[in-house]
Design a protein around this motif. Structure first.
Motif, PDB file in Angstrom:
ATOM      1  N   VAL A  91     -18.787  80.977  69.412  1.00 47.10           N
ATOM      2  CA  VAL A  91     -17.549  80.563  68.755  1.00 47.10           C
ATOM      3  C   VAL A  91     -16.721  81.782  68.370  1.00 47.10           C
ATOM      4  CG1 VAL A  91     -16.539  79.322  66.812  1.00 47.10           C
ATOM      5  CG2 VAL A  91     -18.582  78.420  67.935  1.00 47.10           C
ATOM      6  N   HIS A 150     -13.026  82.593  69.537  1.00 46.75           N
ATOM      7  CA  HIS A 150     -11.993  82.731  68.510  1.00 46.75           C
ATOM      8  C   HIS A 150     -11.212  84.024  68.699  1.00 46.75           C
ATOM      9  CE1 HIS A 150     -10.340  83.590  64.442  1.00 46.75           C
ATOM     10  NE2 HIS A 150     -10.123  82.286  64.457  1.00 46.75           N
ATOM     11  N   TYR A 166      -8.798  83.389  71.520  1.00 50.68           N
ATOM     12  CA  TYR A 166      -7.735  82.489  71.051  1.00 50.68           C
ATOM     13  C   TYR A 166      -6.739  83.247  70.171  1.00 50.68           C
ATOM     14  CZ  TYR A 166      -5.578  78.611  68.471  1.00 50.68           C
ATOM     15  OH  TYR A 166      -4.678  77.752  67.885  1.00 50.68           O
ATOM     16  N   VAL A 197     -10.687  75.628  73.545  1.00 53.29           N
ATOM     17  CA  VAL A 197     -10.994  75.325  72.146  1.00 53.29           C
ATOM     18  C   VAL A 197     -10.744  73.850  71.846  1.00 53.29           C
ATOM     19  CG1 VAL A 197     -10.246  75.722  69.765  1.00 53.29           C
ATOM     20  CG2 VAL A 197     -10.626  77.663  71.289  1.00 53.29           C
ATOM     21  N   ASN A 222     -13.577  71.219  70.579  1.00 53.75           N
ATOM     22  CA  ASN A 222     -13.416  70.526  69.297  1.00 53.75           C
ATOM     23  C   ASN A 222     -13.557  69.014  69.469  1.00 53.75           C
ATOM     24  OD1 ASN A 222     -13.045  72.252  66.999  1.00 53.75           O
ATOM     25  ND2 ASN A 222     -11.131  72.955  67.913  1.00 53.75           N
ATOM     26  N   TRP A 259     -16.138  76.343  64.182  1.00 55.49           N
ATOM     27  CA  TRP A 259     -14.754  76.783  64.408  1.00 55.49           C
ATOM     28  C   TRP A 259     -13.958  76.760  63.110  1.00 55.49           C
ATOM     29  CZ3 TRP A 259     -12.199  79.270  68.064  1.00 55.49           C
ATOM     30  CH2 TRP A 259     -10.794  79.259  68.024  1.00 55.49           C
TER      31      TRP A 259
END
Length: 275
Positions: free
Chosen positions: A179, A183, A186, A199, A203, A213
């Motif tokens: 994650v 992240h 992202y 992502v 989710n 997250w």
């Protein structure tokens, strides 16, 4: 329209510019060919010698985008050279050929010199782009997946079989590392990106991912020592070294074991296994 003559000239020029040492091949004493032989390039591109030869003559078929991508990898083309290859063959650069899909030429040169070591090139989404033979023996063929499953991050949270490679006691830490890595991608790319799409999918499909997250875990040095469960060799404790390209879209991961350990012996046994 394809320019077959220009395409053939370009392929010959790039083949002759590559030296055996550039792609991890021995030069040999009787080599007279300038650069690589056609049969060597065909192997690097995962295609028949006849097919590649006809492209250079030029009398070959109109190559598909998949064939052009294979040629770009085999000839170690830069992104600019790859774009020229597509144009000469009469193709626009496909949108799905992302910046992170084309292995950096410098990364490829290093990987070519690691053919006796487990190593692989991975992009910012966790998609494996290229592996050495020992890496396939260690982890399986990670390049064979399609769609969202190309991402090891996606497989980790959606496919229980993806977790068999690590001991169960390591799963929680590995989840957080996955994650945190996504992240980081992202945060660099923003909400309108491939990372954002991945992502969003995770989710929706994984409550575990969604929970981690929300904590926004920070990326820490995550490729140090890891434990791998191999069905034939057993437990391996491996040190991971990572080389990141300047744009941070790709990284070269190399797996080694400390000399004198059971894991070091296990890695040597891996080289004897069929893949």
């Amino acid at each position: 329209m394809a320019d077959r003559a220009a395409l053939a000239a370009f392929l010959r020029a790039r083949r002759e510019a590559l030296q055996p040492e550039d792609v991890g091949l021995p030069r040999g004493r009787r080599r007279r060919t300038r650069g690589l032989r056609r049969e060597e390039v065909a192997v690097l591109c995962d295609m028949s010698v006849d097919y590649y030869t006809r492209l250079e003559q030029p009398r070959g078929p109109h190559p598909s985008e998949q064939m052009l991508a294979a040629i770009a990898r085999g000839l170690r083309l830069s992104p600019e050279e790859r774009d020229l290859l597509f144009r000469l063959a009469g193709h626009a650069l496909p949108r799905r050929v992302r910046r992170s899909d084309h292995v950096d030429a410098g990364m490829m040169r290093i990987l070519d010199r690691l053919q006796d070591t487990p190593a692989q090139v991975v992009n910012h989404l966790g998609e494996t782009l290229r592996q050495t033979r020992p890496a396939v023996a260690l982890l399986g063929d990670m390049t064979a997946y399609t769609g969202a499953a190309r991402s090891s991050h996606y497989r980790w949270f959606t496919d229980p079989a993806a977790r068999l490679v690590h001991p169960e006691s390591d799963h929680a830490e590995q989840s957080r590392l996955m994650v945190a890595d996504l992240h980081s991608a992202y945060s660099r790319e923003g909400g309108d990106s491939d990372a954002a799409e991945l992502v969003a999918a995770l989710n929706r499909e994984s409550t575990e991912f969604a929970g981690i997250w929300r904590e926004r875990p920070a990326l820490v040095p995550h490729c140090t020592t890891k434990r791998y469960l191999h069905p034939q060799v057993g437990m391996l404790e491996l040190d991971c070294q990572t080389l990141v390209d300047p744009d941070r879209f790709q990284r070269l991961v190399v797996y080694t074991a400390r000399p004198g350990t059971e894991s070091h012996t296990g890695l040597r046994l891996l080289s004897l296994l069929p893949v």
